[in-house]
Design a protein around this motif. Structure first.
Motif, short mmCIF file in Angstrom:
data_model
loop_
_atom_site.label_atom_id
_atom_site.label_comp_id
_atom_site.label_asym_id
_atom_site.label_seq_id
_atom_site.Cartn_x
_atom_site.Cartn_y
_atom_site.Cartn_z
N GLY A 13 43.05 32.71 18.64
CA GLY A 13 42.18 33.83 18.42
C GLY A 13 42.16 34.81 19.79
N SER A 14 41.85 33.97 20.80
CA SER A 14 41.72 35.04 22.02
C SER A 14 41.66 34.07 23.21
N THR A 15 42.52 34.24 24.28
CA THR A 15 42.77 33.16 25.33
C THR A 15 41.68 33.33 26.31
N ASN A 16 40.88 34.41 26.36
CA ASN A 16 39.58 34.42 27.05
C ASN A 16 38.60 33.27 26.22
N ARG A 39 50.73 35.86 21.02
CA ARG A 39 49.87 36.93 20.14
C ARG A 39 48.46 36.15 19.92
N GLN A 40 47.62 36.98 19.43
CA GLN A 40 46.17 36.74 19.26
C GLN A 40 45.83 37.55 18.21
N THR A 41 44.84 36.50 17.36
CA THR A 41 44.60 37.08 16.29
C THR A 41 42.92 37.66 16.40
N GLY A 43 41.84 39.32 19.45
CA GLY A 43 41.67 39.70 20.87
C GLY A 43 40.61 40.47 21.23
N LYS A 44 39.94 40.21 22.55
CA LYS A 44 38.75 40.91 22.66
C LYS A 44 38.93 41.89 23.75
N GLY A 45 38.61 43.03 23.59
CA GLY A 45 38.35 44.28 24.55
C GLY A 45 37.03 44.28 25.09
N ARG A 46 36.76 45.26 26.06
CA ARG A 46 35.61 45.56 26.73
C ARG A 46 34.52 46.19 25.67
N ASP A 47 33.32 46.02 25.65
CA ASP A 47 32.28 46.50 25.03
C ASP A 47 32.32 46.32 23.60
N LEU A 58 51.74 41.26 26.55
CA LEU A 58 51.09 39.95 27.54
C LEU A 58 49.79 40.06 27.23
N TYR A 59 49.43 38.51 26.90
CA TYR A 59 47.81 38.27 26.70
C TYR A 59 47.56 37.00 27.63
N CYS A 60 47.06 37.05 28.68
CA CYS A 60 46.79 36.06 29.37
C CYS A 60 45.46 35.84 29.88
N SER A 61 44.90 34.64 30.39
CA SER A 61 43.58 34.53 30.89
C SER A 61 43.50 33.35 32.20
N ALA A 113 47.72 57.42 29.49
CA ALA A 113 47.70 56.51 28.58
C ALA A 113 47.29 55.32 28.96
N LYS A 114 46.64 54.57 28.16
CA LYS A 114 46.43 53.19 28.44
C LYS A 114 47.51 52.29 28.52
N ILE A 115 47.87 51.33 29.45
CA ILE A 115 49.06 50.53 29.36
C ILE A 115 48.48 49.12 29.67
N ALA A 116 47.08 49.09 29.99
CA ALA A 116 46.80 47.49 30.34
C ALA A 116 45.22 47.50 30.30
N GLY A 117 44.58 46.39 30.02
CA GLY A 117 43.07 46.26 30.27
C GLY A 117 42.83 45.05 30.47
N ILE A 118 41.67 44.85 31.21
CA ILE A 118 40.91 43.49 31.81
C ILE A 118 39.85 43.33 31.33
N LEU A 119 39.39 42.13 31.07
CA LEU A 119 38.13 41.85 30.30
C LEU A 119 37.73 40.62 31.25
N CYS A 120 36.53 40.61 32.16
CA CYS A 120 36.14 39.79 32.94
C CYS A 120 34.76 39.11 32.33
N GLY A 130 40.63 37.88 31.99
CA GLY A 130 41.62 38.12 30.77
C GLY A 130 42.36 39.51 30.98
N ILE A 131 43.45 39.29 30.90
CA ILE A 131 44.51 40.48 31.01
C ILE A 131 45.36 40.86 29.87
N GLY A 132 45.50 42.03 29.41
CA GLY A 132 46.47 42.46 28.32
C GLY A 132 47.37 43.45 28.98
N ILE A 133 48.45 43.22 28.83
CA ILE A 133 49.41 44.34 29.36
C ILE A 133 50.46 44.71 27.95
C1 BTN Z 1 39.90 46.30 27.52
O1 BTN Z 1 39.13 46.63 26.48
O2 BTN Z 1 40.59 47.00 28.23
C2 BTN Z 1 40.10 44.82 27.86
C3 BTN Z 1 41.02 44.18 27.22
C4 BTN Z 1 41.50 42.72 27.55
C5 BTN Z 1 42.61 42.11 26.84
C6 BTN Z 1 42.97 40.69 27.12
S1 BTN Z 1 44.15 39.96 26.26
C7 BTN Z 1 44.03 38.50 26.99
C8 BTN Z 1 42.50 38.10 26.99
N1 BTN Z 1 42.02 37.63 25.79
C9 BTN Z 1 41.26 38.51 25.14
O3 BTN Z 1 40.71 38.46 24.02
N2 BTN Z 1 41.06 39.64 25.70
C10 BTN Z 1 41.78 39.76 26.99
#
Ligand code: BTN
Length: 249
Positions: A13-16, A39-41, A43-47, A58-61, A113-120, A130-133
Motif C-alpha cells: 500500500g505505502s512504504t511509510n 509500486r504502491q497501491t 501511496g501517500k502524499g502530503r496534506d 522510486l518509492y522508499c522509506s 515541475a515536480k520531480i520528487a516529494g517527501i513525506l515525514c 518517505g521519498i518518492g522520485i
Molecule cells: C508529497 O506529497 O510531495 C510527498 C510524497 C511522498 C511519497 C513517498 S513514496 C514513498 C513513501 N510512501 C508513501 O506512501 N509516501 C512516500
C-alpha cells in the motif's frame, strides 16, 4: 540486518504506512534500514493527497530515531530535501541546462515541475521519512506539472533500485551533518538551493484563507518566512505552498 540494508518488495500500500505499522507493533527498525516498493497501491502524499505510484519510479522509506541532542525534528524534512537535491544533481548534471529547486518544506522542482516529494511522519521518537522520485514516468496531476529523471536526461538506463543506492549515502551524510553541525548550516544550504528570495508564493492552510507573499527565507527553526503585501513578515509552520509561476496552481 546491516546498517544501510535495503528491503525491496514488489508491491505494498505505502512504504511509510508499513514502517509506521512495524513501529506501532513494537518492532525496532535500525536506523539506516530502507524499505523500497516497486509500486504502491495506496501511496501517500502530503496534506492527505495520494501519491500515484506505478512501476518504474522510486518509492522508499526509512526511519530516523530521534536523539535528545538532535535539532528540532521538523527540520528533518529540510535534511531529506537536501539529500534528494544532492542525488538529483548527480543524476541530471551532465545533461542540458536545467533548473532544480527546493520548495518549502520539501518539494523538488525541476524546470518548475515536480520531480520528487517527501513525506515525514512522526511516531513517538521515530520519524519515518518517505521519498518518492519520478524516475521513468511522471504521473499526470490535475493541479501541477510533473517531470521524471528520464524525461529530463533522456536516458533509459535509470533503474529505481540504483537511484536508491545513490540516495542512501547522500541521506546518511546530510543526517550526520544535521546532528553534528549547527542547524544554521542545514538551513543556509537549503536556502541556497531554493527558489530566489522574492519569488511569489501562495500558502494554503486548512485553518485559514490562502496567504500570498514573497519568499523571504527561513527562520532559525526552518519555518517559511513570507513577506506580505503590507511589508510584514509572517512565519509559516505548516501548509501547502505553490509558486505563483509554477505549473498550474
Ligand atoms: C508529497 O506529497 O510531495 C510527498 C510524497 C511522498 C511519497 C513517498 S513514496 C514513498 C513513501 N510512501 C508513501 O506512501 N509516501 C512516500
Amino acid at each position: 540486518m546491516k546498517i544501510g540494508d535495503v528491503e525491496t518488495i514488489a508491491v505494498t500500500g505505502s512504504t511509510n504506512a508499513d514502517l509506521i505499522e512495524r513501529i506501532s507493533d513494537g518492532k525496532s527498525i535500525v536506523e539506516g534500514h530502507w524499505l523500497r516498493a516497486e509500486r504502491q497501491t495506496g501511496g501517500k502524499g502530503r496534506d492527505g493527497r495520494q501519491w500515484i505510484s506505478p512501476l518504474g519510479n522510486l518509492y522508499c522509506s526509512t526511519v530516523v530515531q530521534l536523539r535528545a541532542t538532535d535539532p528540532i525534528p521538523q527540520t528533518l524534512s529540510l535534511v531529506a530535501g537536501l539529500a534528494v537535491h544532492d542525488l538529483l544533481m548527480s543524476q541530471l548534471m551532465n545533461h542540458r541546462d536545467f533548473s532544480l529547486e527546493l520548495k518549502w518544506p520539501n518539494d523538488l522542482l525541476c524546470q518548475n515541475a515536480k520531480i520528487a516529494g517527501i513525506l515525514c511522519e512522526r511516531v513517538n521518537d521515530s520519524v519515518i521519512v518517505g521519498i518518492g522520485i519520478n524516475v521513468t514516468t511522471s504521473p499526470s496531476l490535475p493541479d501541477r506539472e510533473t517531470i521524471s529523471i528520464h524525461e529530463q536526461n533522456g536516458k533509459n538506463a535509470n533503474y529505481a533500485g540504483d537511484v536508491l543506492k545513490y540516495l542512501i549515502p547522500k541521506f546518511k551524510d546530510r543526517l550526520s551533518r544535521w546532528r553534528l553541525e549547527p542547524l544554521e548550516n542545514t538551513i543556509a544550504e537549503w536556502k541556497e538551493r531554493a527558489h530566489a528570495v522574492g519569488t511569489l508564493l501562495k500558502v494554503h492552510g486548512s485553518q485559514r484563507e490562502a496567504l500570498q507573499g514573497e519568499f523571504a527565507g527561513l527562520d532559525a527553526n526552518g519555518a517559511l518566512l513570507l513577506r506580505l503585501a503590507n511589508g510584514a513578515i509572517q512565519s509559516i509552520h505548516a501548509g501547502d505552498v505553490s509558486m505563483i509561476s509554477e505549473g498550474i496552481g
